[in-house]
Motif scaffolding. Sequence first.
Motif, PDB file in Angstrom:
ATOM      1  N   MET A 275       0.834  -1.214   0.000  1.00  0.00           N
ATOM      2  CA  MET A 275       0.000   0.000   0.000  1.00  0.00           C
ATOM      3  C   MET A 275       0.863   1.255   0.000  1.00  0.00           C
ATOM      4  O   MET A 275       0.567   2.225  -0.674  1.00  0.00           O
ATOM      5  CB  MET A 275      -0.927   0.012   1.227  1.00  0.00           C
ATOM      6  N   ASP A 276       1.942   1.216   0.792  1.00  0.00           N
ATOM      7  CA  ASP A 276       2.836   2.371   0.850  1.00  0.00           C
ATOM      8  C   ASP A 276       3.570   2.561  -0.474  1.00  0.00           C
ATOM      9  O   ASP A 276       3.689   3.684  -0.974  1.00  0.00           O
ATOM     10  CB  ASP A 276       3.855   2.173   1.979  1.00  0.00           C
ATOM     11  N   THR A 277       4.041   1.477  -1.055  1.00  0.00           N
ATOM     12  CA  THR A 277       4.818   1.566  -2.296  1.00  0.00           C
ATOM     13  C   THR A 277       3.983   2.065  -3.464  1.00  0.00           C
ATOM     14  O   THR A 277       4.419   2.916  -4.247  1.00  0.00           O
ATOM     15  CB  THR A 277       5.409   0.181  -2.639  1.00  0.00           C
ATOM     16  N   TYR A 278       2.764   1.556  -3.559  1.00  0.00           N
ATOM     17  CA  TYR A 278       1.950   1.855  -4.742  1.00  0.00           C
ATOM     18  C   TYR A 278       0.843   2.877  -4.479  1.00  0.00           C
ATOM     19  O   TYR A 278       0.080   3.204  -5.385  1.00  0.00           O
ATOM     20  CB  TYR A 278       1.341   0.560  -5.288  1.00  0.00           C
ATOM     21  N   GLY A 279       0.765   3.369  -3.232  1.00  0.00           N
ATOM     22  CA  GLY A 279      -0.259   4.366  -2.931  1.00  0.00           C
ATOM     23  C   GLY A 279      -1.661   3.855  -3.165  1.00  0.00           C
ATOM     24  O   GLY A 279      -2.542   4.588  -3.616  1.00  0.00           O
ATOM     25  N   SER A 280      -1.882   2.579  -2.842  1.00  0.00           N
ATOM     26  CA  SER A 280      -3.148   1.937  -3.197  1.00  0.00           C
ATOM     27  C   SER A 280      -4.146   1.904  -2.046  1.00  0.00           C
ATOM     28  O   SER A 280      -4.910   0.947  -1.899  1.00  0.00           O
ATOM     29  CB  SER A 280      -2.881   0.512  -3.688  1.00  0.00           C
ATOM     30  N   ILE A 281      -4.123   2.923  -1.202  1.00  0.00           N
ATOM     31  CA  ILE A 281      -5.071   2.983  -0.093  1.00  0.00           C
ATOM     32  C   ILE A 281      -6.446   3.347  -0.643  1.00  0.00           C
ATOM     33  O   ILE A 281      -6.617   4.396  -1.266  1.00  0.00           O
ATOM     34  CB  ILE A 281      -4.616   4.011   0.954  1.00  0.00           C
ATOM     35  N   ARG A 282      -7.423   2.471  -0.423  1.00  0.00           N
ATOM     36  CA  ARG A 282      -8.755   2.656  -1.020  1.00  0.00           C
ATOM     37  C   ARG A 282      -9.581   3.694  -0.281  1.00  0.00           C
ATOM     38  O   ARG A 282     -10.378   4.407  -0.889  1.00  0.00           O
ATOM     39  CB  ARG A 282      -9.531   1.338  -1.019  1.00  0.00           C
TER      40      ARG A 282
END
Length: 363
Positions: A275-282
């Motif tokens: 989540m931190d690496t790809y900024g994939s926080i929904r």
Amino acid sequence: MKHSRLYDEHAKRGASFMEQAGWEVPAHCGDAAAEHLAVRRAVGIMDLSQRGKTKVTGEDRVKWLQSIISNDILPLAPGQGTYSSLLTHKGKMLSYFRVYQLGDALMLEDVGETGDATFSTLRKFLLYGTKAKMENCAETWGLLLISGPKTFALVKSTFGADLAALKSLSFLPMDIEGYGALLIRTEETGEADVEVLVPADGLKAVWDRLWATGETMGLKLFGAHALETLRVEAGLPKAGPDLNETIVPPEANLEGKAFSLTKGCYPGQEVVARMDTYGSIRRRLVGLVLEDAPVPPQGAKLFSGEREVGWVSSAVRSPSLGQVIAFGFPLRDFTPPGTPLTVEINGEHKPATVHPLPFVKGS
């Protein structure tokens, strides 16, 4: 149900009781809003002995705990603490707690009333041959919370300890009436908060000393209802309603607070790192202000127009602000302050606006 050693003391002061995680605890003493305002303006005291407390000893205690919880405890020196959690392999939150480094032991204190959830979950990781021992201290240790602008003055007058310079979750060991206690700088209301963690046999002695000093300072007993309005105003999520198996720590704004991206492997670590690496926080935890609406129930749906975009986790009527406020978890695109949403309450959509946290800053 279980009772604190101070149950009779609460009853003498007019407390009405409620159930929390199998304990009967003070809900209020007749006027929860007055108790809330006493904490905001002066000083209040609350019994938190129902909180889960776990002591870990043995030569592998740090190594073992470090391998399974989400935060890095290796840097902690005696007298320091940090937040952490236990995660599923999918990164979801099983529990949320504070870890205190005592030197010869570690003490965990749950943030929220979740019974024995942390102790029971940790025990599953305690494999044969590990040189660590767990002790469930929920009933053998008591916990008092002192909160308000006069907290440090009360603690200094009562125990001779100046805690104003302590950092959050740092603590001072102290002998009180022959009992080894910890005076902890903590976070519960947004005001100056100090917890006294003491063996249950010494709880009444600590209580009596605080009241003997505090009566002239306006000390007031407050209960679970006032604590709930105080902590929501302060923007502090807790295990149970806000932090549970529907949530990954970054979604609750716990970066830099309750999990580490650098310490190495632990259950759920890969999900959090991705989540931190790809900024994939929904989605993200946000504050909400509701207009002309009753207090919504936990789980009430959030909408943008006709689209369902999230849910409400905690909601109260704020005595400080005179309006309904809440925590919500909307999708990322609906988290900027000022974003208009609606909350579904009893089949009706009531207006709500995203608000920065905290709602109220302490004195």
